[in-house]
Design an enzyme around this catalytic site. Structure first.
Site, mmCIF file in Angstrom:
data_model
loop_
_atom_site.group_PDB
_atom_site.id
_atom_site.type_symbol
_atom_site.label_atom_id
_atom_site.label_comp_id
_atom_site.label_asym_id
_atom_site.label_seq_id
_atom_site.Cartn_x
_atom_site.Cartn_y
_atom_site.Cartn_z
ATOM 1 N N ARG A 100 29.217 -5.452 -5.029
ATOM 2 C CA ARG A 100 28.595 -6.733 -4.679
ATOM 3 C C ARG A 100 28.557 -7.695 -5.861
ATOM 4 O O ARG A 100 28.641 -8.909 -5.660
ATOM 5 C CB ARG A 100 27.189 -6.497 -4.131
ATOM 6 C CG ARG A 100 27.260 -5.981 -2.708
ATOM 7 C CD ARG A 100 25.895 -5.738 -2.138
ATOM 8 N NE ARG A 100 25.977 -5.598 -0.687
ATOM 9 C CZ ARG A 100 24.972 -5.179 0.067
ATOM 10 N NH1 ARG A 100 23.817 -4.861 -0.486
ATOM 11 N NH2 ARG A 100 25.122 -5.092 1.371
ATOM 12 N N LYS B 228 22.757 4.421 17.402
ATOM 13 C CA LYS B 228 22.049 4.004 18.616
ATOM 14 C C LYS B 228 22.710 2.884 19.402
ATOM 15 O O LYS B 228 23.196 1.915 18.828
ATOM 16 C CB LYS B 228 20.659 3.527 18.229
ATOM 17 C CG LYS B 228 19.778 4.598 17.648
ATOM 18 C CD LYS B 228 18.358 4.108 17.740
ATOM 19 C CE LYS B 228 17.472 4.591 16.626
ATOM 20 N NZ LYS B 228 16.527 3.531 16.247
ATOM 21 N N GLY C 256 27.029 -1.010 6.636
ATOM 22 C CA GLY C 256 26.835 -0.231 5.414
ATOM 23 C C GLY C 256 27.476 1.143 5.482
ATOM 24 O O GLY C 256 28.200 1.558 4.568
HETATM 25 P P1 ADP Z 1 26.707 1.048 10.091
HETATM 26 O O1 ADP Z 1 25.786 1.138 8.886
HETATM 27 O O2 ADP Z 1 28.140 1.189 9.700
HETATM 28 O O3 ADP Z 1 26.425 -0.161 10.921
HETATM 29 P P2 ADP Z 1 24.984 2.672 11.700
HETATM 30 O O4 ADP Z 1 23.889 2.479 10.706
HETATM 31 O O5 ADP Z 1 24.881 2.027 12.988
HETATM 32 O O6 ADP Z 1 26.387 2.308 11.011
HETATM 33 O O7 ADP Z 1 25.152 4.226 12.002
HETATM 34 C C1 ADP Z 1 25.309 5.171 11.001
HETATM 35 C C2 ADP Z 1 24.496 6.395 11.262
HETATM 36 O O8 ADP Z 1 24.791 6.967 12.510
HETATM 37 C C3 ADP Z 1 24.803 7.440 10.213
HETATM 38 O O9 ADP Z 1 23.639 7.730 9.498
HETATM 39 C C4 ADP Z 1 25.273 8.620 11.022
HETATM 40 O O10 ADP Z 1 24.843 9.866 10.517
HETATM 41 C C5 ADP Z 1 24.685 8.357 12.383
HETATM 42 N N1 ADP Z 1 25.414 9.076 13.434
HETATM 43 C C6 ADP Z 1 26.724 8.984 13.713
HETATM 44 N N2 ADP Z 1 27.073 9.816 14.707
HETATM 45 C C7 ADP Z 1 25.955 10.484 15.063
HETATM 46 C C8 ADP Z 1 25.683 11.509 16.022
HETATM 47 N N3 ADP Z 1 26.631 11.994 16.800
HETATM 48 N N4 ADP Z 1 24.408 11.952 16.103
HETATM 49 C C9 ADP Z 1 23.448 11.446 15.308
HETATM 50 N N5 ADP Z 1 23.644 10.484 14.383
HETATM 51 C C10 ADP Z 1 24.888 10.003 14.255
HETATM 52 MG MG MG Z 2 23.745 1.794 8.741
#
Ligand code: ADP
Ligand code: MG
Length: 400
Positions: free
Chosen positions: A38, A202, A354
């Site tokens: 960053r 989610k 992230g």
């Molecule tokens: P980003 O930061 O890229 O937007 P998110 O924060 O929405 O992504 O999601 C990331 C989280 O989702 C991670 O901590 C990961 O462990 C969790 N995750 C991914 N697949 C699963 C799963 N099948 N069951 C539970 N948690 C999950």
């Molecule tokens: Mg995230």
């Protein structure tokens, strides 16, 4: 669509004091900056301003000090790294507070070609409250404003919204411009096939983004924990996988909307399942319905292959959210497979979020992906079609 805001090209910073909102919210370990992406990302704007004869007042938040001074969240380590990156020709000065006499004096004394880094903005409770008095005081330090903190533009805070509303001209910096242009390149008139890969924990976090994307994409690929709410909504057994019971109707709506729009919707057909949410849990690969007592923590090999094949054909790709619990090695392969497929494809690609970006970096693939966003929440809100407050307050571009 184009960036309808003024940019650095429309600013003459020579001899001016320029307030630059940067995103220096970097990880610190033992008082030293870890990943400095960053800070590096802000350098083109800072160097341009300094070389053009501006005196630069840079400010950022760091972590979540919640309106109080927290010794471990001082900007000092960031100033050290910034000084290394800018080189000895640019004096990086610091103050150990956000407002008040000391800050005003330091800003007034700042010379052309020098940079003053303010203390962590969130040490002042007024920052997140978008307090008028704080915004007024910060705006009073400078003659003009540059917004380069893309990762914070979705926040209506004093430094992101209050200052640009008062300190004019207010324009977009190079990083912000690059982020918006990359985003617009994929969202306005994308070359087809346009594939969106959406994962993460989610459905509720991503629902607005899913709905906006359905209006644009040819194919929507779902992975991660959110896939199980969709699979349950379709009548599949999902064992003890993550599921948002109160979002089953939402998932059904998305599925119906995809069908109505003839958007191909891909859900995992096989899974890496575990008997506990634990790195060393027992695991197996199952296709179709999940056995009870087992939870899906990654997409399986058949799904990986299907998703990779789709990505190979795509001309435009947006990716947000990992395909599994990639933080644990046994459940990281689905996410790695998507990252590799994207790196190998010739599609115009944008990755944001992230965790998704962390997964790309973990695989060492950042150089092979079109654009890697520095924003998490901000990127998601752009996907949702929202106008970000930190961008809205900038001066409108002159229409031609
Ligand atoms: P980003 O930061 O890229 O937007 P998110 O924060 O929405 O992504 O999601 C990331 C989280 O989702 C991670 O901590 C990961 O462990 C969790 N995750 C991914 N697949 C699963 C799963 N099948 N069951 C539970 N948690 C999950
Ligand atoms: Mg995230």
């Amino acid at each position: 669509m184009s960036l309808a805001k003024k940019t650095l090209r429309e600013l003459d910073p020579s001899g001016k004091k320029v307030f630059v909102r940067v995103d220096f919210n970097v990880p610190l370990k033992d008082g030293v900056v870890g990943d400095d992406t960053r800070i590096r990302a802000a350098l083109t704007t800072l160097k341009h301003l300094l070389a053009s004869g501006a005196a630069v007042i840079a400010a950022s938040h760091l972590g979540r000090p919640k309106g109080q001074m927290v010794e471990e969240l001082r900007m000092a380590p960031v100033a050290v790294r910034l000084q290394e990156l800018l080189g000895a020709d640019v004096p990086v000065k610091t103050v150990n507070c956000v407002r008040g006499n000391q800050v005003q004096k330091a800003a007034a004394a700042l010379q052309s070609g020098e940079l003053l880094l303010l203390e962590n903005l969130r040490f002042d409770a007024g920052e997140t409250e978008n307090d008028d008095a704080l915004a007024e005081e910060l705006a009073g330090l400078a003659d003009c404003f540059v917004q380069d903190a893309f990762g914070t533009c979705h926040r209506s805070h004093a430094s992101t919204a209050g200052v640009p509303a008062r300190c004019k001209p207010a324009v977009a910096g190079n990083l912000l411009e690059k982020e918006i242009r990359a985003f617009e390149q994929v969202m306005s008139q994308p070359e087809q096939p346009f594939v969106a890969v959406i994962g993460g924990a989610k459905v509720s976090d991503k629902i607005l983004a899913l709905k906006t994307l359905l209006e644009k994409v040819d194919c929507l690929m779902i992975g991660g924990g959110m896939a199980y709410t969709f699979l349950k909504a379709q009548g599949h057994a999902i064992g003890s996988s993550l599921c948002e019971e109160d979002r089953l109707d939402t998932a059904r709506e998305v599925l119906a909307e995809a069908a109505a729009r003839s958007v191909e919707m891909l859900l995992p057909t096989d899974h890496v399942v575990a008997d506990a949410f634990f790195e060393n849990a027992n695991t197996q690969v199952v296709a179709g319905d999940l056995p009870s007592g087992w939870m899906g923590l990654d997409i399986g090999p058949e799904t990986k292959a299907a998703y990779a094949a789709k990505l190979a054909e795509a001309r435009t790709v947006v990716w947000n959210g990992p395909m599994g619990v990639f933080e644990m090695e046994p459940f990281s392969h689905g996410t790695s497979a998507v990252a590799k497929a994207l790196a190998e494809s010739h599609a115009v690609s944008v990755v944001g979020g992230g965790d998704s970006v962390a997964a790309v970096k973990k695989n060492g693939l950042q150089a092979h992906i079109g654009h890697i966003s520095t924003g998490g929440g901000a990127f998601l809100e752009l996907l949702e079609g929202k106008v970000l407050p930190g961008i809205a307050e900038l001066d409108d571009a002159l229409s031609d």
